[in-house]
Scaffold this motif. Sequence first.
Motif, mmCIF file in Angstrom:
data_model
loop_
_atom_site.group_PDB
_atom_site.id
_atom_site.type_symbol
_atom_site.label_atom_id
_atom_site.label_comp_id
_atom_site.label_asym_id
_atom_site.label_seq_id
_atom_site.Cartn_x
_atom_site.Cartn_y
_atom_site.Cartn_z
ATOM 1 N N UNK A 111 23.381 48.586 26.274
ATOM 2 C CA UNK A 111 23.447 49.656 27.269
ATOM 3 C C UNK A 111 24.702 49.488 28.095
ATOM 4 N N UNK A 112 25.687 50.326 27.782
ATOM 5 C CA UNK A 112 27.022 50.173 28.327
ATOM 6 C C UNK A 112 27.320 51.163 29.429
ATOM 7 N N UNK A 113 26.274 51.632 30.111
ATOM 8 C CA UNK A 113 26.486 52.557 31.216
ATOM 9 C C UNK A 113 26.798 51.767 32.485
ATOM 10 N N UNK A 114 27.330 52.455 33.465
ATOM 11 C CA UNK A 114 27.678 51.815 34.736
ATOM 12 C C UNK A 114 26.426 51.242 35.391
ATOM 13 N N UNK A 115 26.556 50.083 35.980
ATOM 14 C CA UNK A 115 25.414 49.449 36.628
ATOM 15 C C UNK A 115 24.831 50.357 37.712
ATOM 16 N N UNK A 116 23.507 50.366 37.788
ATOM 17 C CA UNK A 116 22.823 51.154 38.791
ATOM 18 C C UNK A 116 22.621 52.611 38.429
ATOM 19 N N UNK A 117 23.101 53.027 37.244
ATOM 20 C CA UNK A 117 22.974 54.408 36.795
ATOM 21 C C UNK A 117 21.793 54.520 35.841
ATOM 22 N N UNK A 118 21.006 55.586 35.965
ATOM 23 C CA UNK A 118 19.954 55.874 34.993
ATOM 24 C C UNK A 118 20.642 56.445 33.760
ATOM 25 N N UNK A 119 20.766 55.635 32.716
ATOM 26 C CA UNK A 119 21.645 55.955 31.600
ATOM 27 C C UNK A 119 21.086 56.982 30.640
ATOM 28 N N UNK A 120 21.958 57.857 30.147
ATOM 29 C CA UNK A 120 21.608 58.798 29.092
ATOM 30 C C UNK A 120 22.591 58.653 27.943
ATOM 31 N N UNK A 121 22.307 59.346 26.869
ATOM 32 C CA UNK A 121 23.162 59.308 25.690
ATOM 33 C C UNK A 121 24.538 59.910 25.945
ATOM 34 N N UNK A 122 24.656 60.700 27.001
ATOM 35 C CA UNK A 122 25.939 61.335 27.309
ATOM 36 C C UNK A 122 26.871 60.427 28.105
ATOM 37 N N UNK A 123 26.355 59.289 28.582
ATOM 38 C CA UNK A 123 27.181 58.377 29.379
ATOM 39 C C UNK A 123 28.083 57.549 28.474
ATOM 40 N N UNK A 124 29.380 57.633 28.718
ATOM 41 C CA UNK A 124 30.336 56.842 27.948
ATOM 42 C C UNK A 124 30.234 55.371 28.322
ATOM 43 N N UNK A 125 30.720 54.525 27.431
ATOM 44 C CA UNK A 125 30.744 53.089 27.705
ATOM 45 C C UNK A 125 31.578 52.819 28.955
ATOM 46 N N UNK A 126 31.073 51.921 29.795
ATOM 47 C CA UNK A 126 31.718 51.652 31.083
ATOM 48 C C UNK A 126 32.052 50.165 31.188
ATOM 49 N N UNK A 127 33.231 49.815 31.676
ATOM 50 C CA UNK A 127 33.612 48.396 31.769
ATOM 51 C C UNK A 127 32.740 47.600 32.731
ATOM 52 N N UNK A 128 32.010 48.286 33.616
ATOM 53 C CA UNK A 128 31.116 47.596 34.546
ATOM 54 C C UNK A 128 29.682 47.552 34.019
ATOM 55 N N UNK A 129 29.532 47.677 32.713
ATOM 56 C CA UNK A 129 28.206 47.609 32.104
ATOM 57 C C UNK A 129 27.760 46.147 32.002
ATOM 58 N N UNK A 130 26.524 45.948 31.543
ATOM 59 C CA UNK A 130 26.009 44.588 31.408
ATOM 60 C C UNK A 130 26.582 43.871 30.183
#
Length: 303
Positions: A111-130
């Motif tokens: 799960x590469x969404x931004x921390x603290x965000x309720x992630x969906x399939x439309x969210x691009x990979x984020x460098x602040x992911x886990x």
Amino acid sequence: MRVFVTGASGFVGSAVVRELMGAGHEVVGLARSDNSAAALRAAGAQVHRGDLDDLDSLRRGAEAADGVIHTAFKHDFSNIAASGVIDLHAIEAMGSVLEGTGKPFVTTSAFLVERGVFGTEEDAAHPDSVAPFRVASEEATLALADRGVRASVVRLPPSVHGRDDGAFVPKLIDIARDKGVSATIDAGTNHWPAVHRLDAARLYRLALEKADAGTRVHAIDDEGVPFHAIATAIGQGLGVPVVQVAGAEAAAHFGWFAHFIALDLRASSTLTRQRLSWKPEQPDLLADLAEGHYFEEGRRSIL
């Protein structure tokens, strides 16, 4: 369809192999050891010898297939960034021989969404992911959609659970057994998404068969299980107290695993369910823990 599967003898990959074969596909599994090769033959799959460092072998396996599912990953937590680079090179190698073919190529991500965000399939990979070490691999996969590959990414949650699980949940149980308590960090109000391995395996097959090029697929049943509920289930399973550990003391209690215990992730699979007609059918995480198999004597995590 003749499908080349990496990680074919692993916890997730072996379930994918069985799912594919049950649906009538022909499976060729990557095997780096004699034991893995024997397991694949016993399952009725063909064997392709090699590993993630053997890029020529990966190219040959992908080129000879009608589609590819990539589940392998070197989980070396002592140098996880290097594991991410190996994964990226493997995806680039297999993708290079699939360009222009229109063949499906399904890879694995976290799960590469931004921390603290309720992630969906439309969210691009984020460098602040886990799992920032997997961002480049996800982006490389999706970029193949512009080069004639029906490429998609399956994002797996922290807990892919079920019998023979040797990862995160068994690690929590090991710590609780060794410490004599099942602990949360502070009140344990953080969340873990989860999916049963058999539901995840079916989703890989559906992605192979139907996913559009350039899409992200969320293997999510539980959108976010409160961690205190997981700790409580473990306490009940082991017959030990459930306690709170202050954040400042988490590393002393949990060791290197404290980072994962502190994860607070919530994510949706609504678009995945709509697009691929996927509906989880197996027990959710807490129901799986209640079945008792996680607490069988002698069972330990491989982490």
